[in-house]
Design a protein around this motif. Structure first.
Motif, PDB file in Angstrom:
ATOM      1  N   PHE A 147      -4.997  -5.284   6.872  1.00  0.00           N
ATOM      2  CA  PHE A 147      -4.000  -5.468   5.814  1.00  0.00           C
ATOM      3  C   PHE A 147      -3.167  -6.723   6.070  1.00  0.00           C
ATOM      4  O   PHE A 147      -2.817  -7.451   5.140  1.00  0.00           O
ATOM      5  CB  PHE A 147      -3.083  -4.255   5.722  1.00  0.00           C
ATOM      6  N   LEU A 206       0.832  -1.204   0.000  1.00  0.00           N
ATOM      7  CA  LEU A 206       0.000   0.000   0.000  1.00  0.00           C
ATOM      8  C   LEU A 206       0.864   1.251   0.000  1.00  0.00           C
ATOM      9  O   LEU A 206       1.916   1.301   0.652  1.00  0.00           O
ATOM     10  CB  LEU A 206      -0.912   0.038   1.223  1.00  0.00           C
ATOM     11  N   LEU A 247      -0.824  -8.679   2.998  1.00  0.00           N
ATOM     12  CA  LEU A 247      -0.101  -7.686   2.218  1.00  0.00           C
ATOM     13  C   LEU A 247       1.397  -7.744   2.492  1.00  0.00           C
ATOM     14  O   LEU A 247       1.834  -8.062   3.598  1.00  0.00           O
ATOM     15  CB  LEU A 247      -0.623  -6.281   2.511  1.00  0.00           C
ATOM     16  N   ASP A 261      -7.422  -0.691  10.209  1.00  0.00           N
ATOM     17  CA  ASP A 261      -6.842  -0.920   8.891  1.00  0.00           C
ATOM     18  C   ASP A 261      -5.652  -1.873   8.897  1.00  0.00           C
ATOM     19  O   ASP A 261      -5.609  -2.834   8.119  1.00  0.00           O
ATOM     20  CB  ASP A 261      -6.404   0.406   8.270  1.00  0.00           C
TER      21      ASP A 261
END
Length: 849
Positions: free
Chosen positions: A448, A421, A453, A444
């Motif tokens: 993630f 990100l 991620l 968040d």
């Protein structure tokens, strides 16, 4: 205490050491006992400093261990006031003496890698082989026993992690913000620890919040300047670095994007050097240059392969052939960009299989391509730019913007093995104001991690009064996504603000609660509405009360300085809110659908009393690092009162909105009986009056061109906006194009299409506000006469600038008379439609029936 290993969590076994009888315990945390009295070590524990007397020696085992060992000794000294020595050894031929060979100190603290582990075994520490071998290159191991402590990692960075987690979890040291002001170090004359058995691993592979010592001490691995970091070449927007136009363009203009029939790469303007990504020579040269980067820097691990920030992408047939039919605004170029990323990374991978290429998903290529069979190369890291709402979690289904972006993220996760990100934990468009998004980070970053991620990088500036807590929480969650954020915050309030902890907690929690309850989608490109709705007088009064109370409670100089950072941020927010609120009154008093030049002067007059204070507080806040960033375009536009009022209602294209327009029929409906009846049938000749802001020209021509489409479907040029020598820089203008043939352009159709093009590489941008179709002929109105006189039909031939000025004056003086005479018009709400470099904007003017 036992905890599971993995996912950024620590596996820790700590035997607590009770305070000795008569000793005054100051801190007990994670196995440490700091006291002012004398006390011997319990079995399995170690005394490092005893009433100011050094009882330990820090041993750097191997060359890489010297820096981490010195950091440990430095902080032991800060805690106790004692001078702790560091001894460097090489494992052979100078091993540490065994227990029976006369040790120099009662406790040896070993810092290093594999050799330090072996030395620890020699002095009697039981280190499980599986713990050490199972560590990643960034994992750490902490082990203590009677008279010995091991702080180990496989790289210099991992050794630092071992030292810093030991200092944090066992000795109570904190690095809440960069610099000495952000550091918290307990004070005690006696330092001893219990038995510790801890293994730690980061939760994400790539972690980039801030830079330097602060970032490293909080578990980041990019821009931390030591062996073992995830060395990353460049942050974003790198096409101009990988294929510099100053080097290539003169010989190979075909390497650069074809836009409007021209190759634009040689203009040397950032954002205007997009590449012709379908060109095999471009692919080969970019790949070759990346390989050269790795040859020059053998420790390089990832290179940024990113398009520039502008939208002037190549229009050549080969590039367009790579785009997908049926794609939308957010993935119209996704297929072509992924094909380019893949072909470059495949070449690089053949030379350096371990080198990763990080490529952004952004703008019109932020959503994944439609083709489910197209996958990202194994060496590619797709970095989605999350520039949407930060007041709601990305996974929040009730936030329409984040709901769409969450689908994009999950879609990329399906086609790419490594997805990262690009975050905005410093949002430049938020104008350096307090950025209350901790409630979002709390949801968040664990999300993630759940998605698997690869990592995260964020924009960053040392604006510690407005963003300092955001950076700290983000960094800690990137290391440990399972971190108890409420406990982390409580620790921050208690240790950072000490005697003022309670009221400063109220400050932060009040601000976060206000952001949640307001429900806004923060932060838009022009967030003026959000500024006055979030920072209400009531909220600012509550925040001021908390900070004022904290100022009276603070006793320590450092605590006062920390509160002063928040005070600087708050005072700036108050001044900004007063300024924008004054401009809101100007906006409310504008009776037109759109902002005009007459309102600009009123806005400047209304904003003038507030601007000096805003600028002064901004300057002072930057000086003490409470506010950060350079003189960005957002700040410059914010400090222009006319621009604030003009842009108040401008749609934010990043939020997927378009300008709202109103046609003549809607106006007729709203003003029945006030228009003087319907207009005459379409005339044989007509004029176009085009109203806009900041349309420029120079000797070479106009910034923008106006086009229409005739009855056969052919594009027809009407003229330049503005004509040569008739620039309208930073001003509202009405450009008059007369003598247009109704039979060729109006006959038999229900609307007139208009196109405005902004050639790439010229000026920055302009704004289209309105367009009117004014009939020409007998019985002319004063407006029509103005047009005719320009054509020489009157007694005096007038310049286009005079005609333009008079038309604008008539529009501002009596807009309804212009509307009533028009056989069709379109008006844009608020500030109109922005036409950026390389853009083409289309409008339809409905004709009267």
């Amino acid at each position: 205490m036992n905890a599971c290993r993995g996912g950024g969590r620590l596996r820790v076994l700590v035997r607590w050491v009770p305070a000795c009888l008569g000793a005054l315990a100051l801190v007990v945390a994670g196995g440490i006992l700091l006291s002012m009295g004398h006390c011997g070590a319990e079995p399995g524990g170690s005394v490092l400093v005893d009433s100011g007397a050094v009882k330990c020696e820090v041993v750097a085992v191997g060359e890489l261990a010297r820096g981490p060992a010195e950091e440990l000794a430095q902080y032991l000294g800060k805690i106790s006031g004692a001078k702790v020595a560091v001894r460097s050894i090489t494992p052979h031929p100078d091993p540490l003496p065994s227990r029976g060979e006369g040790r120099r100190m009662a406790c040896q603290v070993l810092v290093g890698g594999n050799d330090a582990v072996e030395e620890a075994k020699r002095v009697g520490l039981e280190v499980r082989e599986s713990d050490w071998k199972g560590l990643s290159q960034e994992g750490y191991l902490i082990k203590s026993g009677s008279g010995a402590v091991l702080l180990a990692g496989k790289t210099e960075l991992a050794m630092y992690y071992a030292v810093e987690r030991f200092l944090e979890k066992q000795l109570g040291v904190r690095w809440f913000m960069p610099g000495e002001l952000g550091e918290v170090v307990p004070s005690a004359s006696t330092v001893k620890i219990g038995e510790i058995d801890a293994v730690g691993e980061p939760g994400f592979r790539w972690r980039w919040v801030g830079k330097g010592e602060w970032a490293r001490r909080n578990g980041m691995n990019v821009a931390v300047d030591c062996q073992g970091e995830f060395k990353t070449k460049w942050f974003v927007h790198t096409f101009d670095r990988l294929l510099p136009p100053e080097k290539y363009f003169s010989r190979h203009p075909e390497y650069y994007a074809l836009v409007g029939g021209k190759r634009g790469g040689g203009r040397g303007r950032k954002g205007q050097v997009q590449l012709c990504t379908s060109n095999p020579e471009v692919v080969a040269e970019v790949a070759a240059n990346i390989i050269k980067l790795r040859e020059a820097e053998p420790d390089l691990k990832i290179v940024s392969l990113d398009p520039m920030d502008g939208l002037a992408f190549c229009e050549c047939p080969n590039c367009r052939a790579e785009d997908e039919l049926g794609s939308g605004a957010h993935n119209s170029l996704s297929r072509r960009m992924l094909l380019f990323y893949n072909t470059v990374s495949e070449i690089v991978r053949n030379a350096y299989p371990d080198l990763l290429l990080k490529s952004i998903a952004y703008h019109c290529y932020v959503a994944p391509p439609l083709d489910p069979l197209l996958k990202a190369n194994h060496s590619s890291v797709i970095q989605l730019c999350r520039f949407m709402c930060h007041n709601h979690a990305l996974s929040d289904p009730n936030c329409p913007y984040n709901r769409a972006y969450n689908e994009y993220l999950k879609g990329w996760r399906q086609i790419a093995g490594k997805v990262a990100l690009y975050e905005y934990y410093y949002k430049v468009s938020w104008l350096e104001l307090p950025w209350p998004i901790v409630h979002t980070l709390k949801q968040d970053i664990p999300y993630f991690h759940k998605l698997g991620l690869f990592g995260l990088a964020t924009q960053y500036a040392e604006n510690l009064g407005s963003n300092g807590l955001v950076y700290y929480v983000a960094a800690r969650l990137l290391w440990d996504p399972g971190q108890d954020v409420d406990a982390l915050l409580e620790d921050f309030y208690t240790k950072f603000y000490c005697e003022a902890a309670g009221v400063m907690k109220d400050y932060y929690e009040t601000l976060e609660a206000a952001a949640v309850s307001c429900g806004f989608h923060l932060a838009r490109q022009n967030p003026y509405e959000e500024v006055v709705r979030l920072f209400t007088p009531q909220l600012l009064a509550k925040l001021d009360y908390s900070v004022s109370k904290a100022e009276t409670l603070a006793r320590d100089g450092k605590v006062k300085a920390r509160i002063a950072l928040v005070r600087a941020s708050l005072e700036y927010a108050k001044a900004c809110a007063d300024y924008v609120r004054a401009l809101e009154r100007v906006r409310a008093g504008n009776t037109r659908l759109w902002f005009t030049g007459s309102s600009a002067q009123e806005a400047r007059s209304a904003g003038a009393p507030y601007l000096g204070r805003v600028k002064d507080l901004l300057r002072r806040g930057r000086k003490v690092r409470a506010l950060g960033g350079g003189e960005s375009g957002y700040i410059k536009r914010f400090l222009d009162p006319a621009n604030v009022v003009r842009q108040w209602d401008t749609p934010d294209l990043g939020f997927g909105e378009r300008a709202k327009t109103r046609q003549r029929a809607a106006w007729i409906s709203a003003h029945a009986g006030e228009t003087g009846g319907p207009p005459a049938p379409p005339p044989s000749r007509f004029s176009l009056w085009v109203v806009g802001y900041d349309f420029d020209s120079n000797r070479r021509g106009s910034e923008c061109e106006l086009w229409t489409v005739d009855l056969s479907g052919k594009r027809v040029r009407i003229g330049g906006l503005a004509p040569a020598g008739d620039a309208g820089e930073k001003a509202d203008r009405c450009f008059v194009f007369s003598g247009l043939q109704g039979s060729e352009l109006l006959g038999g159709r229900g609307s007139l299409p208009l196109l405005v093009t902004n050639e790439p590489g010229g000026w920055t941008e302009a704004t289209l506000v309105a367009a009117y179709i004014i009939p020409e002929g007998t019985g002319r109105s004063s407006e029509e006469a103005t047009v005719s006189e320009h054509q020489g039909e009157g007694k005096q031939k007038r310049s286009s600038r005079d005609v333009s000025r008079d038309a604008m004056q008539r529009i501002e003086a009596d807009l309804d008379s212009v509307r009533s005479r028009a056989i069709g018009f379109v008006e844009c709400q608020g500030a109109g439609i922005t036409i950026r470099d390389g853009d083409t904007v289309g409008l339809e003017i409905e004709l009267a029936k």
